[in-house]
Design an enzyme around this catalytic site. Structure first.
Site, PDB file in Angstrom:
ATOM      1  N   LYS A 182       0.817  -1.208   0.000  1.00  0.00           N
ATOM      2  CA  LYS A 182       0.000   0.000   0.000  1.00  0.00           C
ATOM      3  C   LYS A 182       0.859   1.270   0.000  1.00  0.00           C
ATOM      4  CE  LYS A 182      -4.278  -1.975   1.501  1.00  0.00           C
ATOM      5  NZ  LYS A 182      -3.995  -3.348   1.966  1.00  0.00           N
TER       6      LYS A 182
HETATM    7  C1  LIG Z   1      -4.765  -4.385   1.540  1.00  0.00           C
HETATM    8  C2  LIG Z   1      -4.051  -5.654   1.434  1.00  0.00           C
HETATM    9  C3  LIG Z   1      -4.471  -6.669   0.562  1.00  0.00           C
HETATM   10  C4  LIG Z   1      -5.732  -6.559  -0.246  1.00  0.00           C
HETATM   11  O1  LIG Z   1      -5.629  -5.610  -1.289  1.00  0.00           O
HETATM   12  P1  LIG Z   1      -6.944  -5.061  -1.979  1.00  0.00           P
HETATM   13  O2  LIG Z   1      -6.472  -4.050  -2.942  1.00  0.00           O
HETATM   14  O3  LIG Z   1      -7.790  -4.477  -0.891  1.00  0.00           O
HETATM   15  O4  LIG Z   1      -7.619  -6.226  -2.614  1.00  0.00           O
HETATM   16  C5  LIG Z   1      -3.697  -7.806   0.469  1.00  0.00           C
HETATM   17  N1  LIG Z   1      -2.578  -7.980   1.209  1.00  0.00           N
HETATM   18  C6  LIG Z   1      -2.163  -7.033   2.065  1.00  0.00           C
HETATM   19  C7  LIG Z   1      -0.949  -7.296   2.862  1.00  0.00           C
HETATM   20  C8  LIG Z   1      -2.868  -5.846   2.197  1.00  0.00           C
HETATM   21  O5  LIG Z   1      -2.428  -4.924   3.049  1.00  0.00           O
END
Ligand SMILES: *Cc1c(COP(=O)(O)O)cnc(C)c1O
Length: 432
Positions: A107
């Protein structure tokens, strides 16, 4: 480029407005009016660029009326300044490690980009902006980190009490300054509901300017298209590849679908989920029914009503069979996930975090069930060290604690406890 609302009742707006609004006033999600096809040549020659250059070239068509190219170059240069290795697991499967940013989760790509763009848009504005973010674990840390110390912006993070790992909580609650963490007595879906409600609350919006940094914000998705293209270059593949994406709110997958519309050669996307299986069920049944979220060991994917489904439906005009041509989706439970962590460590010496492990399972299942000859790229979304308790209890007792798990913990936690009632949240915001 204009951005329309998936609900279709709000007016289309330029990128700047779409970013600052977060959610459209009719409750829909913003989508670009057009997805430019850059052509497959573009992606074959992507190797000629550095990552920040590629990012700038892919994002520019979406934002060029609002951000000058030279500014976008600077933003990409400063946002994407960390490693992005592709690690071979076996002859066919490679892992794209997206977790080398400051909060050790993918993220960071979106949050660092978005914070810099917002800062640029708000230069010279009088009014302070409040950015609201609901997090199931990793978003909050990435956003908080991206926005820390940025002038004119206050960040309020909502996270479900007791449902994030200790390290995730540390990353949310120890920054201070312009970052506040609200510990909500409820689930991630409750946090998301509270945030969404603010955008429909005229009274509240009169007193302050609000935006959201969840994956509902289109500015989060655009930078995530880039690593799909970069992965292809790292893999040295001129053939279409298969991506396995560990999915919760489906922002990551939606970004991949957008990259494909831009011309990136992809054979298939695998949407790998944990026990929160509304998406695989939707593809199978053809009808969508959201569920309350279930708690799992891959907690950042504990989403029972994924927001970005609306975008996916929009991209495919609601045609489920067209969606199924491009995406397969399976759900894996915690036991399967633990087995995958154990096996990939034993077999390949690769320590996967629980989210990545779900995606590895998806990739293995795909190769077992299809006669595909393509290369498989698994998106690895978090550093295993963010989930030490799960991993240590999963690996056998005789194994020493892997070095990869070690991340320092030190600072003091600051959070404000909150119920899951909207009125309480509103009261907090009014008195802030
Ligand atoms: C947020 C997150 C996901 C999921 O991603 P999305 O875009 O919400 O589908 C998967 N793995 C981790 C470690 C995350 O932080």
């Amino acid at each position: 480029m204009l951005y329309f609302s998936t609900e279709g009742r709000a007016e289309s707006v330029p990128f700047r407005k779409a970013l600052l609004n977060g959610l459209a006033p009719d409750g829909g999600l913003y989508m670009p009016a057009e997805i430019p096809n850059l052509g497959s040549d573009f992606f074959q020659t992507a190797a000629a660029s550095s990552y920040p250059e590629l990012a700038s070239r892919m994002i520019l068509p979406f934002v060029k009326e609002d951000i000058p190219e030279s500014k976008l170059n600077d933003i990409c240069e400063s946002a994407f300044n960390f490693d992005l290795p592709l690690i071979g697991l076996d002859e066919r499967i490679e892992i794209l490690e997206l977790f080398h940013g400051p909060t050790l989760a993918f993220k960071d790509f979106a949050a660092r980009f978005m914070a810099r763009v917002m800062e640029y848009f708000l230069q010279g504005e009088e009014k302070e902006l409040t950015v609201l973010v609901a997090t199931s674990g990793d978003t909050g840390g990435a956003v908080a980190n991206g926005f820390q110390g940025i002038e004119g912006i206050r960040v309020v993070i909502l996270y479900p009490s007791g449902r994030v790992s200790r390290i995730q909580e540390q990353q949310l609650t120890t920054l201070g300054g312009n970052i506040t963490a609200l510990e909500v007595n409820g689930s991630f879906d409750d946090c998301q509901r509270l945030v969404k409600k603010v955008f429909q609350d005229k009274e509240l919006r009169k007193s302050r300017a609000y935006s959201s940094a969840n994956s509902i914000n289109i500015a989060r998705l655009l930078p995530q298209t880039v690593y799909y293209a970069w992965a292809l270059h790292l893999a040295g593949s001129d053939q279409p590849v298969v991506f396995s994406v560990p999915s919760g709110n489906f922002g990551n997958l939606t970004a991949g679908l957008i990259a494909r519309r831009m011309g990136l050669p992809v054979e298939k996307f695998i949407a790998a989920t944990n026990a929160n299986d509304v998406f695989p069920t939707y593809l199978e049944a053809g009808e969508y029914s959201p569920q309350p979220s279930r708690q799992t060991i891959s907690n950042a994917m504990d989403v029972g009503n994924p927001s970005n489904l609306e975008r996916i439906q929009n991209l495919y005009d609601g045609d489920v069979s067209a969606i199924k041509d491009d995406i397969v989706s399976w759900s894996f439970n915690d036991d399967e996930t633990k087995t995958a962590i154990r096996e990939s460590y034993k077999r390949y010496g690769y320590l996967a975090d629980p989210h990545t492990a779900v995606a590895i399972l998806g990739m293995e299942k795909y190769f077992k069930e299809s006669d595909s000859k393509a290369k498989g790229i698994v998106l690895s979304t978090a550093h295993p060290g963010k989930f030490p308790a799960v991993i240590i209890s999963t690996l056998s007792d005789s194994q020493p604690v892997p070095e990869e798990l070690k991340i320092p913990l030190r600072k003091e936690k600051h959070s404000i406890l909150l119920s899951d009632e909207y009125d309480d949240f509103k009261e907090y915001l009014l008195n802030m």
